[in-house]
Design a protein around this motif. Structure first.
Motif, PDB file in Angstrom:
ATOM      1  N   LYS A 131       0.749  -1.455   0.548  1.00  0.00           N
ATOM      2  CA  LYS A 131       0.109  -0.216   0.047  1.00  0.00           C
ATOM      3  C   LYS A 131       0.965   1.243   0.030  1.00  0.00           C
ATOM      4  O   LYS A 131       0.664   1.895  -0.795  1.00  0.00           O
ATOM      5  CB  LYS A 131      -0.755   0.211   1.182  1.00  0.00           C
ATOM      6  N   LYS A 155      -7.492  -4.065  -3.328  1.00  0.00           N
ATOM      7  CA  LYS A 155      -8.050  -4.860  -2.911  1.00  0.00           C
ATOM      8  C   LYS A 155      -6.527  -6.088  -2.170  1.00  0.00           C
ATOM      9  O   LYS A 155      -5.786  -6.052  -3.317  1.00  0.00           O
ATOM     10  CB  LYS A 155      -8.299  -4.968  -3.828  1.00  0.00           C
ATOM     11  N   CYS A 164      -9.306  -9.456   8.304  1.00  0.00           N
ATOM     12  CA  CYS A 164     -10.262  -8.002   8.437  1.00  0.00           C
ATOM     13  C   CYS A 164      -9.498  -6.684   9.197  1.00  0.00           C
ATOM     14  O   CYS A 164      -8.656  -5.366   8.436  1.00  0.00           O
ATOM     15  CB  CYS A 164     -11.407  -7.935   8.497  1.00  0.00           C
ATOM     16  N   CYS A 187      -6.368  -5.609   7.810  1.00  0.00           N
ATOM     17  CA  CYS A 187      -6.274  -4.704   6.702  1.00  0.00           C
ATOM     18  C   CYS A 187      -6.614  -4.047   7.093  1.00  0.00           C
ATOM     19  O   CYS A 187      -6.061  -2.406   5.749  1.00  0.00           O
ATOM     20  CB  CYS A 187      -7.213  -5.597   5.634  1.00  0.00           C
ATOM     21  N   LEU A 188      -7.728  -3.308   7.231  1.00  0.00           N
ATOM     22  CA  LEU A 188      -7.554  -2.063   8.757  1.00  0.00           C
ATOM     23  C   LEU A 188      -6.430  -1.735   8.843  1.00  0.00           C
ATOM     24  O   LEU A 188      -6.334  -0.826   8.219  1.00  0.00           O
ATOM     25  CB  LEU A 188      -9.038  -2.216   9.249  1.00  0.00           C
ATOM     26  N   LYS A 205      -4.276  -0.313   6.307  1.00  0.00           N
ATOM     27  CA  LYS A 205      -4.769   1.061   5.102  1.00  0.00           C
ATOM     28  C   LYS A 205      -4.974   1.005   4.215  1.00  0.00           C
ATOM     29  O   LYS A 205      -4.911   1.180   3.217  1.00  0.00           O
ATOM     30  CB  LYS A 205      -4.172   2.615   5.633  1.00  0.00           C
ATOM     31  N   ALA A 206      -5.624  -0.616   3.681  1.00  0.00           N
ATOM     32  CA  ALA A 206      -5.740  -0.996   2.571  1.00  0.00           C
ATOM     33  C   ALA A 206      -7.645  -0.556   2.197  1.00  0.00           C
ATOM     34  O   ALA A 206      -8.236   0.147   3.333  1.00  0.00           O
ATOM     35  CB  ALA A 206      -6.509  -2.797   2.479  1.00  0.00           C
ATOM     36  N   ASP A 207      -7.827  -0.164   0.677  1.00  0.00           N
ATOM     37  CA  ASP A 207      -8.792  -0.029   0.145  1.00  0.00           C
ATOM     38  C   ASP A 207      -9.948  -1.091   0.267  1.00  0.00           C
ATOM     39  O   ASP A 207     -11.509  -0.688   0.270  1.00  0.00           O
ATOM     40  CB  ASP A 207      -8.709   0.447  -1.019  1.00  0.00           C
ATOM     41  N   PHE A 208      -9.920  -1.999   0.447  1.00  0.00           N
ATOM     42  CA  PHE A 208     -11.178  -2.962  -0.408  1.00  0.00           C
ATOM     43  C   PHE A 208     -10.227  -4.738   0.379  1.00  0.00           C
ATOM     44  O   PHE A 208      -9.223  -5.016   0.723  1.00  0.00           O
ATOM     45  CB  PHE A 208     -11.340  -3.331  -1.046  1.00  0.00           C
ATOM     46  N   VAL A 212     -15.116  -4.844   9.332  1.00  0.00           N
ATOM     47  CA  VAL A 212     -14.780  -3.189   7.835  1.00  0.00           C
ATOM     48  C   VAL A 212     -15.373  -2.153   8.800  1.00  0.00           C
ATOM     49  O   VAL A 212     -15.572  -0.904   8.703  1.00  0.00           O
ATOM     50  CB  VAL A 212     -14.041  -3.832   7.323  1.00  0.00           C
ATOM     51  N   MET A 250     -13.343   0.086   5.094  1.00  0.00           N
ATOM     52  CA  MET A 250     -13.409  -0.555   3.833  1.00  0.00           C
ATOM     53  C   MET A 250     -14.663  -0.875   3.286  1.00  0.00           C
ATOM     54  O   MET A 250     -15.938  -1.215   3.613  1.00  0.00           O
ATOM     55  CB  MET A 250     -12.142  -1.608   4.898  1.00  0.00           C
ATOM     56  N   LYS A 251     -13.948  -0.387   1.452  1.00  0.00           N
ATOM     57  CA  LYS A 251     -15.008  -1.540   1.130  1.00  0.00           C
ATOM     58  C   LYS A 251     -15.091  -3.527   0.343  1.00  0.00           C
ATOM     59  O   LYS A 251     -13.515  -3.516   0.910  1.00  0.00           O
ATOM     60  CB  LYS A 251     -14.763  -0.943  -1.004  1.00  0.00           C
TER      61      LYS A 251
END
Length: 221
Positions: free
Chosen positions: A113, A122, A139, A142-143, A146-149, A173, A177-178
């Motif tokens: 990232k 993603k 999850c 990933c939060l 600072k991932a986006d998806f 999330v 996040m998406k």
């Protein structure tokens, strides 16, 4: 709802030909899909075809197993962006996650990232290989990275997206996040249900069938 706006039209087979990529791009243009999702070798070709359109080019990194080094993922991602990619779908290191080496999982995602900056990242967590607790932990990491998806699946494992997994991911999330639901989504009703469950994007190789279903249902209404 315009289903086309949710679709990443996907073609990741190892035997994919140039002609198939050209056809994919033309179909994406014609149907105004949000993005195509292809292997990195075909990004320059897709860039030529889609340059004057709003269709995004998404490509995969560390695909499909995620077990290569972080440096390799970074190189692959940066080179793909240089070639014209607009989004990166990166496979998580499942071995690290299963080993409970969460620091290395976090670093793997964070470093990619950081390397790609504002380009959407993603992270494919491959839900078919994880139990519920592992999905939750992935999850959370990933939060922190600072991932986006979060993306459910590569499509190359035992199974693809599930409604249960998407709901679990959404609970963790929330709106931070998406979610991209991918793998085994082949008709409009299923795609629509995944969106209702919390998915923001649908990865599918059956995009044309989904659009056709949508058109037929509107004609019958």
């Amino acid at each position: 709802m315009n289903i086309s706006e949710y679709i990443d039209y996907t073609l990741l087979n190892p035997t994919t030909t140039e002609r198939e990529i050209i056809n994919l791009c033309h179909d994406a243009r014609e149907n105004n899909f949000y993005a195509i999702c292809i292997n990195t070798s075909y990004v320059p070709l897709a860039k030529q075809i889609l340059e004057d359109t709003n269709v995004k080019i998404c490509t995969v990194v560390g695909f499909p197993f995620g077990a290569m080094s972080t440096k390799a993922k970074i190189y692959e991602a940066k080179n793909a962006i240089k070639d014209g990619a607009n989004e990166i779908d990166m496979v998580i290191n499942l071995g690290y996650l299963k080993s409970k080496n969460y620091v290395s999982v976090l670093k793997d995602i964070s470093d990619v990232k950081l390397a790609i900056g504002e380009i959407p990242l993603k992270v494919i967590i491959e839900i078919s290989e994880l139990n519920k607790n592992e999905v939750v932990k992935a999850c959370e990491i990933c939060l922190d990275a600072k991932a986006d998806f979060i993306k459910t699946s590569t499509g190359f494992s035992k199974s693809g997206a599930t409604f249960t997994a998407v709901k679990i991911i959404k609970k963790i999330v929330k709106d931070a996040m998406k979610i991209k639901a991918s793998g085994g989504i082949s008709n409009y009703d299923t795609a629509h249900k995944f969106i209702e469950a919390g998915a923001d994007r649908i990865g599918t190789s059956s995009a044309l069938d989904i659009v056709k279903d949508d058109i037929l249902s509107k004609l019958e209404a």
